[in-house]
Write a protein that holds these residues in place. Structure first.
Motif, PDB file in Angstrom:
ATOM      1  N   ASN A  40       0.822  -1.206   0.000  1.00 34.99           N
ATOM      2  CA  ASN A  40       0.000   0.000   0.000  1.00 34.99           C
ATOM      3  C   ASN A  40       0.858   1.260   0.000  1.00 34.99           C
ATOM      4  OD1 ASN A  40      -2.251  -1.655   0.156  1.00 34.99           O
ATOM      5  ND2 ASN A  40      -2.312  -1.578   2.380  1.00 34.99           N
ATOM      6  N   ASP A  43       2.286   2.299  -3.477  1.00 33.78           N
ATOM      7  CA  ASP A  43       1.312   2.753  -4.455  1.00 33.78           C
ATOM      8  C   ASP A  43       1.723   4.138  -4.983  1.00 33.78           C
ATOM      9  OD1 ASP A  43      -0.927   2.989  -5.988  1.00 33.78           O
ATOM     10  OD2 ASP A  43      -2.346   3.148  -4.334  1.00 33.78           O
ATOM     11  N   PRO A  44       1.622   4.386  -6.274  1.00 30.25           N
ATOM     12  CA  PRO A  44       2.017   5.684  -6.828  1.00 30.25           C
ATOM     13  C   PRO A  44       1.272   6.871  -6.225  1.00 30.25           C
ATOM     14  CG  PRO A  44       1.711   4.117  -8.601  1.00 30.25           C
ATOM     15  CD  PRO A  44       1.264   3.440  -7.326  1.00 30.25           C
ATOM     16  N   ILE A  45       0.109   6.658  -5.703  1.00 36.12           N
ATOM     17  CA  ILE A  45      -0.640   7.769  -5.116  1.00 36.12           C
ATOM     18  C   ILE A  45       0.002   8.262  -3.817  1.00 36.12           C
ATOM     19  CG2 ILE A  45      -2.271   6.558  -3.616  1.00 36.12           C
ATOM     20  CD1 ILE A  45      -4.451   8.328  -4.983  1.00 36.12           C
ATOM     21  N   MET A  46       0.914   7.465  -3.241  1.00 37.80           N
ATOM     22  CA  MET A  46       1.581   7.846  -2.000  1.00 37.80           C
ATOM     23  C   MET A  46       2.810   8.716  -2.236  1.00 37.80           C
ATOM     24  SD  MET A  46      -0.186   6.538   0.430  1.00 37.80           S
ATOM     25  CE  MET A  46       0.834   6.397   1.867  1.00 37.80           C
ATOM     26  N   ARG A  47       3.167   8.991  -3.465  1.00 34.77           N
ATOM     27  CA  ARG A  47       4.322   9.833  -3.767  1.00 34.77           C
ATOM     28  C   ARG A  47       3.999  11.287  -3.465  1.00 34.77           C
ATOM     29  NH1 ARG A  47       5.443   7.658  -9.661  1.00 34.77           N
ATOM     30  NH2 ARG A  47       5.808   5.484  -9.144  1.00 34.77           N
ATOM     31  N   ARG A  50       3.323  13.602  -7.999  1.00 33.25           N
ATOM     32  CA  ARG A  50       2.769  12.542  -8.837  1.00 33.25           C
ATOM     33  C   ARG A  50       2.917  12.818 -10.324  1.00 33.25           C
ATOM     34  NH1 ARG A  50      -2.954  12.060  -6.205  1.00 33.25           N
ATOM     35  NH2 ARG A  50      -2.299  13.624  -4.756  1.00 33.25           N
ATOM     36  N   HIS A  51       3.462  13.988 -10.663  1.00 34.12           N
ATOM     37  CA  HIS A  51       3.604  14.324 -12.073  1.00 34.12           C
ATOM     38  C   HIS A  51       5.081  14.228 -12.443  1.00 34.12           C
ATOM     39  CE1 HIS A  51       3.187  16.508 -15.834  1.00 34.12           C
ATOM     40  NE2 HIS A  51       1.887  16.245 -15.731  1.00 34.12           N
TER      41      HIS A  51
END
Length: 82
Positions: A40, A43-47, A50-51
């Motif tokens: 979890n 997950d890329p959303i935790m960076r 994000r761009h």
């Protein structure tokens, strides 16, 4: 009188440090993140950013601005002439 006071201070300091060390060793510390929960966090959303293109641009600007920063993989001076 001074010798007994020094002995009392040393004894209390020794006992408090012994108490602290014994209390720390008796704790059963487990990791906060279990191995099955690490997916979890990956997950890329935790960076933070994000761009990826915007992140590369910010890294380039910082690299050109601060020549002493380094460790980004490229060389060059602070003038931006890599």
């Amino acid at each position: 009188m001074k010798s007994s006071m020094t002995k009392l201070i040393m004894l209390s300091a020794g006992l408090s440090s012994l108490l602290t060390l014994s209390a720390c060793s008796s704790l059963d510390i487990e990791p906060w993140v279990k191995p099955y929960e690490r997916q979890n966090l990956a997950d890329p959303i935790m960076r933070f950013g994000r761009h990826p293109i915007a992140n590369m641009h910010v890294a380039h600007v910082l690299e050109a601005r601060e020549s002493a920063r380094g460790a980004e993989g490229t060389g060059g001076g602070g003038c931006g002439c890599n």
